[in-house]
Write a protein that holds these residues in place. Sequence first.
Motif, short mmCIF file in Angstrom:
data_model
loop_
_atom_site.label_atom_id
_atom_site.label_comp_id
_atom_site.label_asym_id
_atom_site.label_seq_id
_atom_site.Cartn_x
_atom_site.Cartn_y
_atom_site.Cartn_z
N ASP A 55 0.93 -1.37 -0.03
CA ASP A 55 0.11 -0.04 -0.03
C ASP A 55 0.72 1.26 -0.13
N ARG A 56 2.08 1.20 -0.39
CA ARG A 56 3.05 2.52 -0.42
C ARG A 56 3.68 2.37 -1.65
N SER B 97 -5.98 3.14 1.47
CA SER B 97 -4.67 3.94 1.71
C SER B 97 -4.14 3.36 2.83
N PHE C 106 -1.18 7.04 6.73
CA PHE C 106 -0.61 7.64 5.44
C PHE C 106 -0.44 9.35 6.04
N GLU D 189 -0.80 9.24 -3.03
CA GLU D 189 -2.15 8.68 -2.90
C GLU D 189 -2.97 9.36 -3.97
N GLY E 186 -12.41 7.96 -2.10
CA GLY E 186 -11.04 8.03 -1.17
C GLY E 186 -11.43 8.16 0.06
#
Length: 369
Positions: free
Chosen positions: A37-38, A63, A67, A116, A135
């Motif tokens: 996820d990064r 995300s 984050f 993101e 989002g």
Amino acid sequence: MTEKFKFNGRKRIEAALAKQPLDRPAISGWRHMPLVDRDVEAFTAATIAFTDENDWDLIKLMSQGQFFAEAYGTPIEFSQDAKEWAGKILEYPIRSAEDLTRLKPLQADNPVLQREAAFAKKIVDHYPGEKVVVGTVFSPLSWVKQFAPGNDSIAHIVDGPEESPISDFLEHHREELKAALDVLHASNKVFVDELIAAGVDGFFIAEQYSQRGDISEADYAAFAKPYTDDLLAYINDRTWFNILHAHGHVDLAVERFIDYDVQAINWEDGSDHAEDPTRLSFRKLRALTDKLLIGGISPKTDLTFSNNAQEVEDLLVDRLADVLAETGDTGIVFAPGCAISLEANPDFYQRINAAAQKVSGSTINATNH
């Protein structure tokens, strides 16, 4: 008879909003993906695979859960365990009242925000007009909770017990807390601007102060509600599908979130706590609002209570049938009340779609006659 081929994910959500007949109930699912996820490319590929395998109608961008703290330069030892979503915060950005006054608004060129936004754009571009993409953003007071010690969501990975300073802030440092919330709210606006530019349809706005006892009504009115109201006004004419997520299992303060200017409400509807008199059922919430209701699946147990796929599917069929019976309409999305446990067998996610297909033939049409 409604023709199945007329529906894609977006059209199914639009029909659910209008409580129109559907080929099957709208569905969604989301989970953390801590190993990817990064990394924009890897995260995109994993999210697309996860979406296609399960035919989600609604995509909630998951995300990395910390984050925003990362964007503020917080040193974090990120998880290397596929079953652990959270990283270990090595130095909290907020420990004292003085720390509250040191925060500065994030800028649009912040590399984490840009990461993101790049991920969001790749997902939106992959599903043009096909899926609803939202989002994830937390309310400013929820960000403070994540920036400080004592956050119960990561209590299982910290070194020993921690005490949250938030009660002290609310009692003795209200001006400093307000200053920090103003800054985090400004940062939220920068973040949503970037995701709107990337093409998202709206936002999943997570409120971690939704249970009675978390905070007083007066403090919620002073330190939480104004920011969510203002954020919703800020995005109102630029998005069309926003969700208010009420975090918590039981004793939810419905009056705090029922009137927010959103299209949908997601909450942990407490199917694990069916006997608790404070449980907020679909029936109770439908009596209070015409908004789209998103939930019905326990994030912790419904996909983990058994190793037998058919038993899981049977439970989900019962859950969905109950949801439709309690609402009496199609204005629902059958989905988790929060991120589903990473202990769940990935194959069991497909049982959500299987349950929707089964229920569609016997129940959903009956609700429209």
